[in-house]
Design a protein around this motif. Structure first.
Motif, PDB file in Angstrom:
ATOM      1  N   THR A 292       0.067  19.003 -13.139  1.00  0.00           N
ATOM      2  CA  THR A 292      -1.370  19.267 -13.311  1.00  0.00           C
ATOM      3  C   THR A 292      -2.108  18.940 -12.024  1.00  0.00           C
ATOM      4  O   THR A 292      -1.653  18.100 -11.230  1.00  0.00           O
ATOM      5  N   LEU A 294      -5.441  18.265 -12.500  1.00  0.00           N
ATOM      6  CA  LEU A 294      -6.631  17.650 -13.075  1.00  0.00           C
ATOM      7  C   LEU A 294      -6.767  16.202 -12.624  1.00  0.00           C
ATOM      8  O   LEU A 294      -5.758  15.516 -12.394  1.00  0.00           O
ATOM      9  N   PRO A 295      -7.994  15.692 -12.502  1.00  0.00           N
ATOM     10  CA  PRO A 295      -8.198  14.291 -12.103  1.00  0.00           C
ATOM     11  C   PRO A 295      -7.723  13.337 -13.177  1.00  0.00           C
ATOM     12  O   PRO A 295      -7.504  13.716 -14.331  1.00  0.00           O
ATOM     13  N   ILE A 298      -8.101  12.346 -17.443  1.00  0.00           N
ATOM     14  CA  ILE A 298      -8.520  13.696 -17.811  1.00  0.00           C
ATOM     15  C   ILE A 298      -9.639  13.621 -18.845  1.00  0.00           C
ATOM     16  O   ILE A 298      -9.574  12.842 -19.799  1.00  0.00           O
ATOM     17  N   SER A 299     -10.672  14.427 -18.654  1.00  0.00           N
ATOM     18  CA  SER A 299     -11.782  14.498 -19.608  1.00  0.00           C
ATOM     19  C   SER A 299     -11.782  15.858 -20.317  1.00  0.00           C
ATOM     20  O   SER A 299     -11.086  16.794 -19.897  1.00  0.00           O
ATOM     21  N   ASN A 301     -14.251  17.930 -20.310  1.00  0.00           N
ATOM     22  CA  ASN A 301     -14.814  18.889 -19.358  1.00  0.00           C
ATOM     23  C   ASN A 301     -13.744  19.429 -18.414  1.00  0.00           C
ATOM     24  O   ASN A 301     -13.737  20.615 -18.078  1.00  0.00           O
ATOM     25  N   ASP A 302     -12.832  18.561 -17.973  1.00  0.00           N
ATOM     26  CA  ASP A 302     -11.732  19.014 -17.104  1.00  0.00           C
ATOM     27  C   ASP A 302     -10.884  20.063 -17.813  1.00  0.00           C
ATOM     28  O   ASP A 302     -10.534  21.100 -17.230  1.00  0.00           O
ATOM     29  N   ASN A 305     -12.995  23.318 -18.093  1.00  0.00           N
ATOM     30  CA  ASN A 305     -13.263  23.992 -16.818  1.00  0.00           C
ATOM     31  C   ASN A 305     -12.023  24.622 -16.208  1.00  0.00           C
ATOM     32  O   ASN A 305     -12.120  25.578 -15.422  1.00  0.00           O
ATOM     33  N   HIS A 306     -10.855  24.104 -16.558  1.00  0.00           N
ATOM     34  CA  HIS A 306      -9.614  24.604 -15.956  1.00  0.00           C
ATOM     35  C   HIS A 306      -8.664  25.179 -17.008  1.00  0.00           C
ATOM     36  O   HIS A 306      -7.453  25.216 -16.794  1.00  0.00           O
ATOM     37  N   ASP A 310      -5.131  25.647 -14.885  1.00  0.00           N
ATOM     38  CA  ASP A 310      -4.241  24.483 -14.778  1.00  0.00           C
ATOM     39  C   ASP A 310      -3.163  24.560 -15.855  1.00  0.00           C
ATOM     40  O   ASP A 310      -3.476  24.787 -17.027  1.00  0.00           O
ATOM     41  N   ALA A 313      -3.721  22.029 -18.790  1.00  0.00           N
ATOM     42  CA  ALA A 313      -4.866  22.426 -19.623  1.00  0.00           C
ATOM     43  C   ALA A 313      -4.510  23.630 -20.476  1.00  0.00           C
ATOM     44  O   ALA A 313      -4.838  23.682 -21.670  1.00  0.00           O
TER      45      ALA A 313
END
Length: 465
Positions: A292, A294-295, A298-299, A301-302, A305-306, A310, A313
């Motif tokens: 991944t 993603l930061p 993971i939230s 929103n993440d 948005n992806h 991703d 995701a």
């Protein structure tokens, strides 16, 4: 013979017939401007009968003349009639698990002013009522609307609502709210008539009147967010069940041996596909080594948005869509709807979620129940809540019972006398104000659509004036 002061059955029938003709006429004008001759032709009524009703509607301010239409040849030019959408205002409240939104709407459900703030429903009833009271006062001031011009208040809440009493009943996603009489509490705070319903029911009303599937008679709206619920329209009418608890799709057990969700039911849909469950799943996959970008952490929103870019995701949304499809197939086999609409925050995942829902639902639904059923994403987005509240209020006002109340508000709006009435008697009470909302200008509502779902206007809502 003893004379009675009660109206005769013939008198009652004539009054009922006139009220019904008035509502049909208003229904036509809700779609667009028409001349008297057009209305006479549409309703099959004489010109004199139409003129009588129109004269009454003009006198109370609900209808106005707005110019003429050329005859196209020799003859009189036809005067066009227009529904005065500013004759009364509606106060629409969308209360979610993590936000509160209040709009002032006109009679086309176009927003005149709107305020949205973050709000945790877990903060409890009193804090929520304080906030809604303040937001209502602010939004009416922004719209330059007085409380006397508000015909109704409509609110959607993220939990089951007893239709007869207006109380929430053991709401899994609203801890501390069990038994709370939201209708009575807000009526006392705002001094206005209040209607309350589950947010998924209002989503169904919104999509059927304003969405891409407007006019659909058999429709299921699935709201997927912190919780998962469904609003069910059958034959153009909202199906509530005996008390108002129909549509709790989030608590269908899709695996009787599965994990226990918020409702306490093992293997419920919410225990697999609700927002926080998906965040937990994503973090578990990351910890297990799933690739991944993603930061960390993971939230939601993440993930939204992806969703299509991703791999982690995408995997989360494909799994969520599979579980949603299992539960949706059950509703399709039960009700054979024309359309299933996916709304709520999780719908922002878009095509990857929709494709997984379709694949799962289609494979589990009988052919007779799936061949002509469309499964689509909602088109109203964040506006579904306030538009659904608006549709609920229109369904209450445009009835024989609601029409006198609408007349009274319209008379006040055009400045007619209100002798003996305290002008401030319906205004929200003064009180301490919480901080001004950070977000005060949401995107404009979708334009009012023509050909509304007229059959839903006969739905009876608790709290009808």
């Amino acid at each position: 013979m003893i004379r009675t002061e009660h109206p005769t059955p013939d008198t009652l029938d004539l009054a009922a017939i006139r009220a019904r003709h008035t509502l049909l006429l208003l229904d036509l004008l809700w779609d667009g401007d028409l001349a008297r001759v057009d209305i006479s032709r549409e309703l099959g009524l004489s010109r004199s009968a139409i003129s009588s009703i129109v004269t009454e509607l003009i006198s109370v301010g609900l209808v106005q003349e707005v110019g003429t239409r050329g005859s196209g040849g020799v003859g009189r030019r036809a005067t066009l009639l227009n529904l005065n959408t500013r004759a009364a205002a509606l106060l629409a409240i969308d209360l979610g698990a993590s936000h509160a939104r209040v709009d002032v709407l006109d009679l086309h459900c176009q927003s005149l002013a709107s305020l949205t703030v973050p709000h945790d429903i877990v903060s409890g009833p009193q804090a929520t009522y304080d906030l809604l009271t303040d937001l209502s006062a602010q939004v009416m001031q922004a719209a330059d609307i007085s409380a006397d011009q508000i015909a109704l208040v409509g609110i959607g809440v993220p939990g089951p609502v007893d239709h007869d009493t207006g109380r929430v009943v053991l709401p899994p996603n609203m801890p501390g709210w069990d038994g709370e009489d939201i209708r009575e509490a807000l009526q006392r705070r705002l001094n206005l008539e209040v209607l309350v319903d589950n947010d998924a029911n209002l989503g169904a009303l919104a999509e059927a009147r304003f969405g891409a599937h407007r006019g659909t008679q058999d429709l299921i709206y699935v709201k997927a967010a912190t919780g998962i619920g469904a609003g069910v329209l059958l034959g153009g009418r909202l199906h509530r069940g005996m008390r108002g608890g129909a549509g709790e799709i989030g608590h269908i057990s899709i695996n009787e041996q599965g994990p226990v969700g918020r409702s306490g039911n093992p293997g419920s849909l919410e225990s697999y596909a609700a927002a926080q469950v998906l965040v937990t799943l994503a973090r578990s996959l990351r910890a297990a080594g799933a690739p991944t970008t993603l930061p960390n952490p993971i939230s939601l929103n993440d993930l939204l948005n992806h969703a299509n870019t991703d791999p982690l995701a995408r995997a989360v949304w494909e799994e969520a869509g599979h579980h949603l499809g299992v539960a949706i197939s059950t509703t399709m086999n039960l009700f054979n709807p024309e359309a299933v609409i996916i709304g709520g925050r999780l719908a922002q995942a878009g095509d990857v979620l929709l494709a997984a829902i379709r694949a799962s639902a289609h494979g589990r639904t009988m052919r007779i129940n799936v061949d002509r059923t469309r499964i689509e994403l909602g088109t109203l987005g964040v506006h579904a809540g306030v538009l659904g509240a608006g549709a609920m209020m229109l369904d209450s006002l445009f009835t024989p019972r609601g029409l006198p109340h609408l007349y009274a508000i319209s008379r006040l709006a055009q400045g007619e006398s209100s002798v003996g009435r305290d002008p401030a008697s319906r205004a929200p009470p003064a009180g301490p104000s919480p901080p001004r909302p950070a977000e005060t200008h949401p995107a404009p509502l979708p334009a009012a659509q023509t050909s509304p779902n007229r059959t839903t206007r006969t739905v009876s809502h608790g709290g009808t004036p």
